[in-house]
Design an enzyme around this catalytic site. Sequence first.
Site, mmCIF file in Angstrom:
data_model
loop_
_atom_site.group_PDB
_atom_site.id
_atom_site.type_symbol
_atom_site.label_atom_id
_atom_site.label_comp_id
_atom_site.label_asym_id
_atom_site.label_seq_id
_atom_site.Cartn_x
_atom_site.Cartn_y
_atom_site.Cartn_z
ATOM 1 N N GLY A 129 -6.542 15.563 8.061
ATOM 2 C CA GLY A 129 -5.446 16.038 8.909
ATOM 3 C C GLY A 129 -5.764 17.408 9.509
ATOM 4 O O GLY A 129 -6.895 17.899 9.395
ATOM 5 N N GLU A 132 -12.751 21.261 2.887
ATOM 6 C CA GLU A 132 -12.648 20.333 4.036
ATOM 7 C C GLU A 132 -13.758 20.607 5.050
ATOM 8 O O GLU A 132 -14.339 19.686 5.616
ATOM 9 C CB GLU A 132 -11.274 20.496 4.704
ATOM 10 C CG GLU A 132 -10.133 19.968 3.856
ATOM 11 C CD GLU A 132 -8.752 20.357 4.352
ATOM 12 O OE1 GLU A 132 -7.782 19.797 3.844
ATOM 13 O OE2 GLU A 132 -8.642 21.231 5.239
HETATM 14 C C1 A5P Z 1 -5.170 21.027 4.181
HETATM 15 O O1 A5P Z 1 -5.744 22.176 3.692
HETATM 16 C C2 A5P Z 1 -4.986 21.127 5.651
HETATM 17 O O2 A5P Z 1 -6.149 21.432 6.323
HETATM 18 C C3 A5P Z 1 -4.328 19.850 6.155
HETATM 19 O O3 A5P Z 1 -5.233 19.082 6.866
HETATM 20 C C4 A5P Z 1 -3.162 20.221 6.947
HETATM 21 O O4 A5P Z 1 -2.349 21.126 6.234
HETATM 22 C C5 A5P Z 1 -2.368 19.034 7.443
HETATM 23 O O5 A5P Z 1 -1.341 18.717 6.586
HETATM 24 P P1 A5P Z 1 -0.282 17.594 6.906
HETATM 25 O O6 A5P Z 1 -1.043 16.329 7.102
HETATM 26 O O7 A5P Z 1 0.566 17.558 5.653
HETATM 27 O O8 A5P Z 1 0.492 17.996 8.093
#
Ligand code: A5P
Length: 226
Positions: free
Chosen positions: A84, A105
């Site tokens: 995400g 990530e």
């Molecule tokens: C996690 O550390 C983030 O990089 C997520 O990809 C981001 O917060 C997206 O989160 P949601 O999918 O809950 O919106």
Amino acid sequence: MSQEKAKKTAAKAALSMVHSNMIVGLGSGSTAEFFISYLIEKVKQGLQIIAVCSSKKSEFLAQKGNILVKNINDVNLIDITIDGADEIDTKKRMIKGGGAAHVREKILAYASKKMVAIVDSSKIVKKLGGKKLPVEVLPFGHKHVQTTLKRYSFESSFRKNEENSILITDNHNYILDVDISKSNKTLENIHADIRLIPGVVDTGLFFNIAKKVIIGFEDGRVEILD
Ligand code: A5P
């Protein structure tokens, strides 16, 4: 609720990009978690994959769903990472780290042939920085990182957990949420300046990483940014 539907739509659309014998990088956050839950169903139906995870939470969910998980150092190349994002612009530049997992990530994304972002339509913005920029910092000397940021005219605050104590990442570090909205510098320069402060592990700015963005809408539509 409708944002949830948009997230699920994007997550479901990414499933067709995963095939048997692939090594799949799993992101973090609610959209990535929807993707993991759909992937678990596919594995139950016979899909054979190996997963590499960007957070303890994603690893827990994948293993609970009987997905075979490997340590990132035990695989050579990840075929595809699905993750995400908090904000994405039209150049597919992203702010990530809302789930405090952006360092892992980014490591996964760089170790992948392809990184695909799955987002609900609210994540698409003209200009990044409406949301705070997560910056992971070492605990040692963390207050001095904040002081340096202030000298650069960036206000910031340490992220707290639900118990209102300082949040500790999976890497045993802290997260500074940095306001970059008032800066006149380019995002690339902001990233470079912050990265150079001793004690900073990485910022949540991702450049030239997402190959494709799958955007889900509340009405079930999907748009792709290639
Ligand atoms: C996690 O550390 C983030 O990089 C997520 O990809 C981001 O917060 C997206 O989160 P949601 O999918 O809950 O919106």
